[in-house]
Design a protein around this motif. Structure first.
Motif, PDB file in Angstrom:
ATOM      1  N   ASN A  52       0.838  -1.193   0.000  1.00 14.88           N
ATOM      2  CA  ASN A  52       0.000   0.000   0.000  1.00 14.88           C
ATOM      3  C   ASN A  52       0.872   1.241   0.000  1.00 14.88           C
ATOM      4  O   ASN A  52       1.018   1.906   1.017  1.00 14.88           O
ATOM      5  N   PRO A  53       1.521   1.552  -1.120  1.00  9.17           N
ATOM      6  CA  PRO A  53       2.411   2.711  -1.127  1.00  9.17           C
ATOM      7  C   PRO A  53       1.622   4.009  -1.000  1.00  9.17           C
ATOM      8  O   PRO A  53       0.876   4.373  -1.910  1.00  9.17           O
ATOM      9  N   GLU A  54       1.779   4.690   0.106  1.00  8.43           N
ATOM     10  CA  GLU A  54       1.028   5.922   0.339  1.00  8.43           C
ATOM     11  C   GLU A  54       1.943   7.013   0.869  1.00  8.43           C
ATOM     12  O   GLU A  54       2.764   6.763   1.743  1.00  8.43           O
ATOM     13  N   VAL A  55       1.787   8.202   0.312  1.00  6.95           N
ATOM     14  CA  VAL A  55       2.573   9.358   0.720  1.00  6.95           C
ATOM     15  C   VAL A  55       1.582  10.497   0.931  1.00  6.95           C
ATOM     16  O   VAL A  55       0.647  10.633   0.135  1.00  6.95           O
ATOM     17  N   ASP A  95      -0.376   7.879 -11.545  1.00  6.59           N
ATOM     18  CA  ASP A  95      -0.705   7.194 -12.782  1.00  6.59           C
ATOM     19  C   ASP A  95       0.388   6.215 -13.182  1.00  6.59           C
ATOM     20  O   ASP A  95       0.125   5.061 -13.535  1.00  6.59           O
ATOM     21  N   MET A  96       1.644   6.660 -13.087  1.00  5.25           N
ATOM     22  CA  MET A  96       2.737   5.863 -13.629  1.00  5.25           C
ATOM     23  C   MET A  96       3.273   4.835 -12.632  1.00  5.25           C
ATOM     24  O   MET A  96       3.741   3.768 -13.032  1.00  5.25           O
ATOM     25  N   PHE A  97       3.243   5.138 -11.329  1.00  4.50           N
ATOM     26  CA  PHE A  97       3.851   4.230 -10.352  1.00  4.50           C
ATOM     27  C   PHE A  97       2.854   3.649  -9.369  1.00  4.50           C
ATOM     28  O   PHE A  97       3.196   2.731  -8.635  1.00  4.50           O
ATOM     29  N   GLY A  98       1.663   4.203  -9.305  1.00  5.39           N
ATOM     30  CA  GLY A  98       0.690   3.680  -8.363  1.00  5.39           C
ATOM     31  C   GLY A  98       0.977   4.056  -6.928  1.00  5.39           C
ATOM     32  O   GLY A  98       0.520   3.370  -6.021  1.00  5.39           O
ATOM     33  N   VAL A  99       1.751   5.127  -6.707  1.00  7.53           N
ATOM     34  CA  VAL A  99       1.939   5.623  -5.345  1.00  7.53           C
ATOM     35  C   VAL A  99       0.750   6.550  -5.047  1.00  7.53           C
ATOM     36  O   VAL A  99       0.523   7.519  -5.753  1.00  7.53           O
TER      37      VAL A  99
END
Ligand code: SF4
Lengths: 178, 198
Positions: free
Chosen positions: A107-110, A129-133
């Motif tokens: 769950n990459p979240e910033v 869009d590109m990395f799903g972060v």
């Protein structure tokens, strides 16, 4: 590694004594005054650090000149999967600083910095869009480059160049239906 | 003919009847020919130029190659006034609905030229984001090869459309077969000497 750190990083270390910023120059140069420095921050402390960098008048980073994503899959010596890099520029104090945040699957979240620099809106959409972060508290986190209904995040290193057959789901106009 | 019709009386035309039929055929032929002739020499292209092929399309429109010699110089930027779509360049998947919409808005009868390697096959862009040949989504009449095609080749493509109009008349694209598969031969054949480049 050159010994001297910049005044901004000294300030940061004084302000947030509990964070290990691991400051390092991006490139070591002979003329040390030309070096640009990079600090690492955890995603939980990002907002506090960024607001300090923006509002403290000795830092005064008015401009977020770039925001980019990186996928460190199979990168030598990398511990984390995704990185988000912020390039800050202070026009009034004439200095720059790079800030890096690392996040991991599943769950990459910033936290989103849109509330500090409004120009981050589209850049964060692009990284999503590109990395799903995922950027939490982003006002409008939609895809920006690929089309609606696209499922994948194509700049991830495990995404095949030719895609996964996304192009097949389009409407086809034949002579009969035209 | 032959055995089956041997019992019935053959149809006898009077001389006058014969003349009127021939005359109306002649008039029909002339009318059809003249209409086809005028239509084939007044194709109005819709320039859907998305990439580098578009530059060559512009060169075709400019004075040196002068597409006006074939009556196709009236590039219109509204699809409702066009009857020949020239799809010049690679089409991103996000652009595909736009292209389809423009195609649907063009009035019948309409023709489509797929210009260049990218529009026809995806070309060098074999990636997730590029359509691998617009003919997967649109009925294409003429494929023009090249990367980019020289203006002469594109003109050859326009002339191929003209031959289609001449032969088939102005039937709607619905009544034509999907993908006529007409491929224009390159006008210039490059010959490489044996052992060159070693
Ligand atoms: S065929 Fe060649 S010139 Fe035409 S759009 Fe593709 S790459 Fe560009």
């Amino acid at each position: 590694m050159s010994a001297k750190i910049t005044p901004v990083i000294e300030l940061l270390q004084k302000q947030f004594s509990d964070i290990d910023f691991a400051p390092a120059p991006l490139l070591e140069m002979e003329d040390q005054s030309k070096e640009q420095w990079c600090v690492k921050v955890g995603a939980d402390k990002l907002m506090a650090v960024m607001s300090f960098l923006r509002s403290d008048e000795r830092c005064a980073f008015e401009q977020l000149s770039d925001l980019a994503g990186v996928d460190y899959l199979n990168f030598p010596n990398a511990k984390d999967r995704y990185g988000v890099t912020y390039s800050l520029l202070s026009l009034s104090n004439e200095h720059r600083l790079w800030v890096k945040v690392f996040v991991n699957d599943p769950n990459p979240e910033v936290p989103s910095v849109v509330s500090i620099w409004h120009g981050a809106t589209w850049m964060e959409r692009e990284v999503w869009d590109m990395f799903g972060v995922r950027f939490t508290d982003h006002p409008d986190l939609r895809r920006i480059l690929t089309w609606e209904g696209f499922e994948a995040h194509p700049l991830r290193k495990d995404y095949p160049l030719t895609g996964r057959g996304e192009r097949e789901n389009f409407k086809v106009i034949t002579r009969e239906s035209a | 003919m032959g055995l089956a019709s041997a019992g019935s009386m053959p149809y006898q035309e009077s001389k006058e009847e014969f003349l009127t039929t021939k005359l109306s055929h002649l008039i029909d032929l002339l009318r059809k020919q003249s209409i086809n002739w005028s239509r084939k020499n007044s194709l109005w292209p819709m320039p859907f130029a998305t990439a580098c092929c578009g530059i060559e399309l512009m060169a075709t429109g400019a004075s040196r190659y002068d597409i006006a010699r074939f009556g196709a110089e009236v590039m219109r930027f509204t699809p409702r006034q066009c009857d020949l779509m020239i799809c010049a360049g690679r089409v991103a998947i996000k652009t595909m609905p736009v292209l389809q919409r423009i195609y649907m808005q063009m009035a019948e009868p309409k023709w489509v030229i797929s210009m260049g390697a990218c529009a026809s096959t995806g070309g060098v862009f074999d990636t997730y984001a590029v359509v691998q040949g617009v003919d997967q989504f649109l009925p294409v009449d003429v494929y023009v090869p090249g990367c980019p095609p020289r203006p002469e080749t594109l003109l050859e493509g326009v002339m191929a459309i003209q031959r289609l109009v001449d032969n088939e008349g102005m039937i709607n694209s619905k009544d034509r077969e999907r993908g006529l598969g007409l491929v224009v031969q390159p006008t210039v054949q490059v010959e490489v000497e044996k052992g060159a480049g070693k």
